[in-house]
Design a protein around this motif. Structure first.
Motif, short mmCIF file in Angstrom:
data_model
loop_
_atom_site.label_atom_id
_atom_site.label_comp_id
_atom_site.label_asym_id
_atom_site.label_seq_id
_atom_site.Cartn_x
_atom_site.Cartn_y
_atom_site.Cartn_z
N MET A 83 0.92 -1.23 -0.04
CA MET A 83 0.42 0.12 -0.30
C MET A 83 1.07 0.93 -0.20
O MET A 83 2.16 1.21 0.92
N SER A 84 0.31 2.05 -0.21
CA SER A 84 1.12 3.87 -0.94
C SER A 84 1.97 4.06 0.88
O SER A 84 0.98 4.39 1.32
N SER A 90 -0.44 9.48 3.01
CA SER A 90 0.22 8.25 4.22
C SER A 90 -0.93 7.79 4.30
O SER A 90 -0.28 6.54 5.58
N HIS A 91 -2.15 7.69 4.97
CA HIS A 91 -3.53 7.53 4.90
C HIS A 91 -3.21 6.16 5.21
O HIS A 91 -3.84 5.42 5.72
N ASN A 92 -3.43 5.77 3.66
CA ASN A 92 -2.91 4.03 3.12
C ASN A 92 -1.95 3.40 3.98
O ASN A 92 -2.53 2.56 4.60
N LEU A 93 -1.14 3.91 4.71
CA LEU A 93 0.06 3.00 5.67
C LEU A 93 -1.51 2.97 6.57
O LEU A 93 -1.09 1.63 7.51
N HIS A 94 -1.75 4.17 7.24
CA HIS A 94 -2.67 3.48 8.91
C HIS A 94 -3.48 2.69 8.29
O HIS A 94 -4.21 1.38 8.98
N LEU A 95 -3.86 1.97 6.98
CA LEU A 95 -5.18 1.45 6.75
C LEU A 95 -4.87 -0.51 6.97
O LEU A 95 -5.04 -0.89 6.87
N GLN A 96 -3.34 -0.16 7.17
CA GLN A 96 -2.60 -1.84 7.07
C GLN A 96 -3.23 -2.11 8.23
O GLN A 96 -2.59 -2.88 9.21
N PRO A 114 5.08 -6.22 5.63
CA PRO A 114 4.33 -4.88 5.29
C PRO A 114 4.65 -3.70 4.38
O PRO A 114 5.83 -4.13 3.72
N SER A 115 4.39 -2.66 4.30
CA SER A 115 4.88 -2.14 2.88
C SER A 115 5.58 -1.00 4.01
O SER A 115 5.38 0.20 4.56
N GLU A 116 6.91 -1.10 3.50
CA GLU A 116 8.57 -0.67 4.24
C GLU A 116 9.10 -0.01 2.19
O GLU A 116 8.34 0.23 1.76
#
Length: 293
Positions: A83-84, A90-96, A114-116
C-alpha cells in the motif's frame, strides 16, 4: 518444498505490481486483493485482469469489511502489503492496521511483509517533515505487528532507482539534467540505489526463508552503493557529455543526512539480501541509466 500461497495487497501500485510479477515468476500461487473501492479506475482494473491472465487469482474484499478481509487473508500463507507510503497519501499506511487485525484473527498466516521497502524507519528518527510522518506511521505498524505476535519480515531497499538515479539525485524531476547538475554538499555522501524489480525479487525470495523470519532484510547491492559524484560520472560516461556542476552547500541541504544511509552494521535482527541470495543478478546503475539515453 511447496511454495507458499501469496496474497498481495496494493498489487496495482508502483511496487505492488512488481511484487505480483515476482511472485508469479518464482512459482508461488499468487492472489491479488481486488478492493471494490477501485471504482472507475480502468487502468487498475485492466492491470488486475492482466495479472489474472498471467495466473494470479483475484480475491475481492474491502478493508472496511473485517469479515471479508479475514476470509481473504485465510486463503494465503504469506501476505505482502504494498500500500502506498508516499507522504501525500500516507493515510494508506494506517489502513494496514485493519490488515494486521485480519491476519491476527485469521491465525494462519506464516509471514507478513508490511509496506516499507524504502529506508529502515527505525533508523530515520532524524528525518524532517513531510517525510517524517511516513516513517513514524511505518513504526506504528511495526509495533502493531509485533504486539500481535505476527511472524514478519521487514524489507529495506533504500533509494528506488527510478526516483533518484537517472535524475542524478536532482529534486523536482525524474529525468537526467541536460546542461548542469546540482551537487549537494561535496557530493561524496554514499547512498544505496536499487532497481525496483530487484526489490520485488528479493522480497519474494525472503518469504519462505527461515533466515529472514522476524528480521529486517537490507538490500545492499555492493556495486550500487554510490556517491552523487559517482552517479554523475556514470551518466557523463554513458552520455558522452560533461555537465556543469552547481554546488549546494551542505548546510543548506542534506546536512542532517550525512552518512546515515550506509554507515551502520546489520545486527542479529537483520540480514543482507544480496548475501542471502547471491544467485540474483541485480541491475547495476550504469545499466539502469542506459534507457534514458
Amino acid at each position: 518444498m511447496e511454495k507458499s500461497r501469496v496474497l498481495v495487497v496494493g498489487g496495482t501500485g508502483y511496487i505492488g505490481r512488481r511484487i505480483v510479477r515476482a511472485s508469479l515468476a518464482q512459482g508461488h500461487p499468487t492472489l491479488v486483493l481486488m478492493r471494490p473501492e477501485i471504482g472507475l479506475d480502468i487502468d487498475k482494473l485492466q492491470m488486475l485482469l492482466s495479472f489474472k491472465a498471467q495466473g494470479a487469482r483475484l480475491v475481492e474484499a474491502s478493508l472496511d469489511d473485517q469479515a471479508g478481509l479475514v476470509a481473504a487473508v485465510a486463503q494465503a500463507d504469506v501476505v505482502v502489503s504494498a500500500m502506498s507510503g508516499a507522504h501525500i497519501r500516507s493515510h494508506n499506511l494506517h489502513l494496514q492496521r485493519k490488515l494486521v487485525e485480519a491476519i491476527k484473527e485469521a491465525g494462519n498466516v506464516k509471514r507478513f511483509i508490511p509496506s516499507e521497502f524504502g529506508m529502515d524507519p527505525s533508523r530515520m528518527r532524524h528525518a524532517l517533515e513531510p517525510g517524517r510522518v511516513t516513517f513514524d506511521e511505518k513504526m506504528e505498524i511495526r509495533r502493531a505487528i509485533e504486539e500481535a505476535n505476527i511472524p514478519h519480515t521487514y524489507v529495506s531497499a533504500n533509494f528506488f532507482a527510478a526516483y533518484f538515479c537517472p535524475n542524478l539525485c536532482q529534486m523536482r524531476t525524474l529525468l537526467p539534467p541536460k546542461e548542469k547538475v546540482h551537487v549537494y554538499g561535496d557530493g561524496n555522501v554514499k547512498a544505496i540505489f536499487v532497481d525496483e524489480d530487484d526489490i520485488a525479487t528479493y522480497t519474494i525470495k525472503s518469504i519462505d526463508d527461515p533466515r529472514t523470519l522476524n528480521k529486517t532484510i537490507y538490500i545492499r547491492p555492493q556495486e550500487n552503493i554510490l556517491t552523487q559524484n559517482e552517479v554523475i560520472a556514470k551518466w557523463e560516461k554513458l552520455s558522452g557529455k560533461v555537465l556543469e556542476k552547481v554546488h549546494v552547500p551542505a548546510d543548506e541541504f542534506l546536512a542532517s543526512m550525512k552518512g546515515c544511509l550506509t554507515n551502520f552494521e546489520i545486527g542479529e535482527d537483520g540480514a543482507e539480501a544480496t548475501l542471502l541470495y547471491p544467485e540474483v543478478q541485480y541491475t547495476r546503475m550504469d545499466e539502469y541509466m542506459k534507457i534514458y539515453l
